[in-house]
Design a protein around this motif. Structure first.
Motif, PDB file in Angstrom:
ATOM      1  N   GLU A 170       0.828  -1.213   0.000  1.00 48.96           N
ATOM      2  CA  GLU A 170       0.000   0.000   0.000  1.00 48.96           C
ATOM      3  C   GLU A 170       0.863   1.264   0.000  1.00 48.96           C
ATOM      4  OE1 GLU A 170      -3.604   2.066  -0.005  1.00 48.96           O
ATOM      5  OE2 GLU A 170      -3.563  -0.110   0.200  1.00 48.96           O
ATOM      6  N   GLU A 171       1.798   1.359   0.952  1.00 51.95           N
ATOM      7  CA  GLU A 171       2.608   2.577   1.076  1.00 51.95           C
ATOM      8  C   GLU A 171       3.507   2.784  -0.137  1.00 51.95           C
ATOM      9  OE1 GLU A 171       3.601   0.006   3.711  1.00 51.95           O
ATOM     10  OE2 GLU A 171       1.560   0.378   4.370  1.00 51.95           O
ATOM     11  N   ALA A 172       4.122   1.715  -0.608  1.00 51.31           N
ATOM     12  CA  ALA A 172       5.035   1.827  -1.750  1.00 51.31           C
ATOM     13  C   ALA A 172       4.283   2.244  -3.007  1.00 51.31           C
ATOM     14  CB  ALA A 172       5.757   0.501  -1.981  1.00 51.31           C
ATOM     15  N   ALA A 173       3.119   1.652  -3.227  1.00 54.97           N
ATOM     16  CA  ALA A 173       2.334   1.979  -4.419  1.00 54.97           C
ATOM     17  C   ALA A 173       1.916   3.444  -4.411  1.00 54.97           C
ATOM     18  CB  ALA A 173       1.109   1.069  -4.524  1.00 54.97           C
ATOM     19  N   GLU A 174       1.554   3.948  -3.239  1.00 55.44           N
ATOM     20  CA  GLU A 174       1.186   5.366  -3.141  1.00 55.44           C
ATOM     21  C   GLU A 174       2.403   6.249  -3.389  1.00 55.44           C
ATOM     22  OE1 GLU A 174      -0.986   6.583   0.333  1.00 55.44           O
ATOM     23  OE2 GLU A 174      -2.407   4.931   0.111  1.00 55.44           O
ATOM     24  N   GLN A 175       3.517   5.913  -2.770  1.00 57.07           N
ATOM     25  CA  GLN A 175       4.723   6.720  -2.890  1.00 57.07           C
ATOM     26  C   GLN A 175       5.225   6.737  -4.336  1.00 57.07           C
ATOM     27  OE1 GLN A 175       8.048   5.265  -0.612  1.00 57.07           O
ATOM     28  NE2 GLN A 175       8.961   7.301  -0.487  1.00 57.07           N
ATOM     29  N   LEU A 176       5.163   5.607  -5.007  1.00 57.55           N
ATOM     30  CA  LEU A 176       5.636   5.514  -6.387  1.00 57.55           C
ATOM     31  C   LEU A 176       4.574   5.942  -7.396  1.00 57.55           C
ATOM     32  CD1 LEU A 176       7.432   2.065  -6.067  1.00 57.55           C
ATOM     33  CD2 LEU A 176       8.526   4.301  -6.302  1.00 57.55           C
ATOM     34  N   GLU A 177       3.424   6.324  -6.895  1.00 55.39           N
ATOM     35  CA  GLU A 177       2.290   6.771  -7.706  1.00 55.39           C
ATOM     36  C   GLU A 177       1.777   5.682  -8.653  1.00 55.39           C
ATOM     37  OE1 GLU A 177       3.297  10.550  -9.483  1.00 55.39           O
ATOM     38  OE2 GLU A 177       3.711  11.434  -7.526  1.00 55.39           O
ATOM     39  N   TYR A 178       1.876   4.427  -8.198  1.00 61.30           N
ATOM     40  CA  TYR A 178       1.346   3.295  -8.952  1.00 61.30           C
ATOM     41  C   TYR A 178      -0.055   2.909  -8.501  1.00 61.30           C
ATOM     42  CZ  TYR A 178       6.094   2.237 -10.626  1.00 61.30           C
ATOM     43  OH  TYR A 178       7.337   2.286 -11.212  1.00 61.30           O
ATOM     44  N   LYS A 179      -0.433   3.334  -7.322  1.00 58.65           N
ATOM     45  CA  LYS A 179      -1.692   2.869  -6.740  1.00 58.65           C
ATOM     46  C   LYS A 179      -2.877   3.136  -7.674  1.00 58.65           C
ATOM     47  CE  LYS A 179      -4.679   3.079  -2.729  1.00 58.65           C
ATOM     48  NZ  LYS A 179      -4.868   3.574  -1.370  1.00 58.65           N
ATOM     49  N   ALA A 180      -2.986   4.323  -8.211  1.00 60.85           N
ATOM     50  CA  ALA A 180      -4.112   4.659  -9.085  1.00 60.85           C
ATOM     51  C   ALA A 180      -4.119   3.781 -10.333  1.00 60.85           C
ATOM     52  CB  ALA A 180      -4.078   6.132  -9.471  1.00 60.85           C
ATOM     53  N   VAL A 181      -2.932   3.515 -10.871  1.00 65.44           N
ATOM     54  CA  VAL A 181      -2.823   2.671 -12.070  1.00 65.44           C
ATOM     55  C   VAL A 181      -3.252   1.249 -11.752  1.00 65.44           C
ATOM     56  CG1 VAL A 181      -1.219   1.700 -13.767  1.00 65.44           C
ATOM     57  CG2 VAL A 181      -1.001   4.090 -13.067  1.00 65.44           C
ATOM     58  N   PHE A 182      -2.714   0.688 -10.665  1.00 64.69           N
ATOM     59  CA  PHE A 182      -3.075  -0.668 -10.271  1.00 64.69           C
ATOM     60  C   PHE A 182      -4.577  -0.777 -10.012  1.00 64.69           C
ATOM     61  CE2 PHE A 182       1.393  -1.313  -8.295  1.00 64.69           C
ATOM     62  CZ  PHE A 182       1.916  -1.714  -9.517  1.00 64.69           C
ATOM     63  N   CYS A 183      -5.125   0.175  -9.276  1.00 73.08           N
ATOM     64  CA  CYS A 183      -6.552   0.137  -8.940  1.00 73.08           C
ATOM     65  C   CYS A 183      -7.418   0.276 -10.194  1.00 73.08           C
ATOM     66  CB  CYS A 183      -6.889   1.199  -7.906  1.00 73.08           C
ATOM     67  SG  CYS A 183      -6.184   0.838  -6.274  1.00 73.08           S
ATOM     68  N   ASP A 184      -7.000   1.127 -11.124  1.00 74.44           N
ATOM     69  CA  ASP A 184      -7.736   1.271 -12.376  1.00 74.44           C
ATOM     70  C   ASP A 184      -7.741  -0.044 -13.155  1.00 74.44           C
ATOM     71  OD1 ASP A 184      -9.082   2.792 -14.547  1.00 74.44           O
ATOM     72  OD2 ASP A 184      -7.196   2.406 -15.605  1.00 74.44           O
TER      73      ASP A 184
END
Length: 81
Positions: A27-41
């Motif tokens: 969770e934290e890494a994905a947010e920091q690397l700005e991947y979270k939105a891409v993964f969730c999409d």
């Protein structure tokens, strides 16, 4: 994915994450690397994102640390085969 969506065709896409890359599913890494939105999409659009449990063990990563919606597989290599 975009191609299949454009043609209104069903698709089965699975991204298998292995090795040290499983850390980017935290969770934290994905947010920091700005991947979270891409993964969730991707997951909202039906893409399966699967983390290798062998790699998770090697990286001392627990399943509850992963982004919500990420699945796990026993072995990433076997899953690909």
């Amino acid at each position: 994915l975009a191609y299949c969506e454009q043609l209104h065709q069903d698709s089965h896409i699975e991204i298998v994450v292995n090795g040290r890359a499983v850390r980017q599913l935290k969770e934290e890494a994905a947010e920091q690397l700005e991947y979270k939105a891409v993964f969730c999409d991707f997951m909202k659009r039906g893409v399966i994102i699967a983390a290798c449990r062998n790699a998770m063990k090697g990286q001392k990563l627990e399943e509850q640390e992963l982004l919500n919606g990420v699945s796990t597989v026993a072995s990433g290599v076997v899953e690909l085969a």
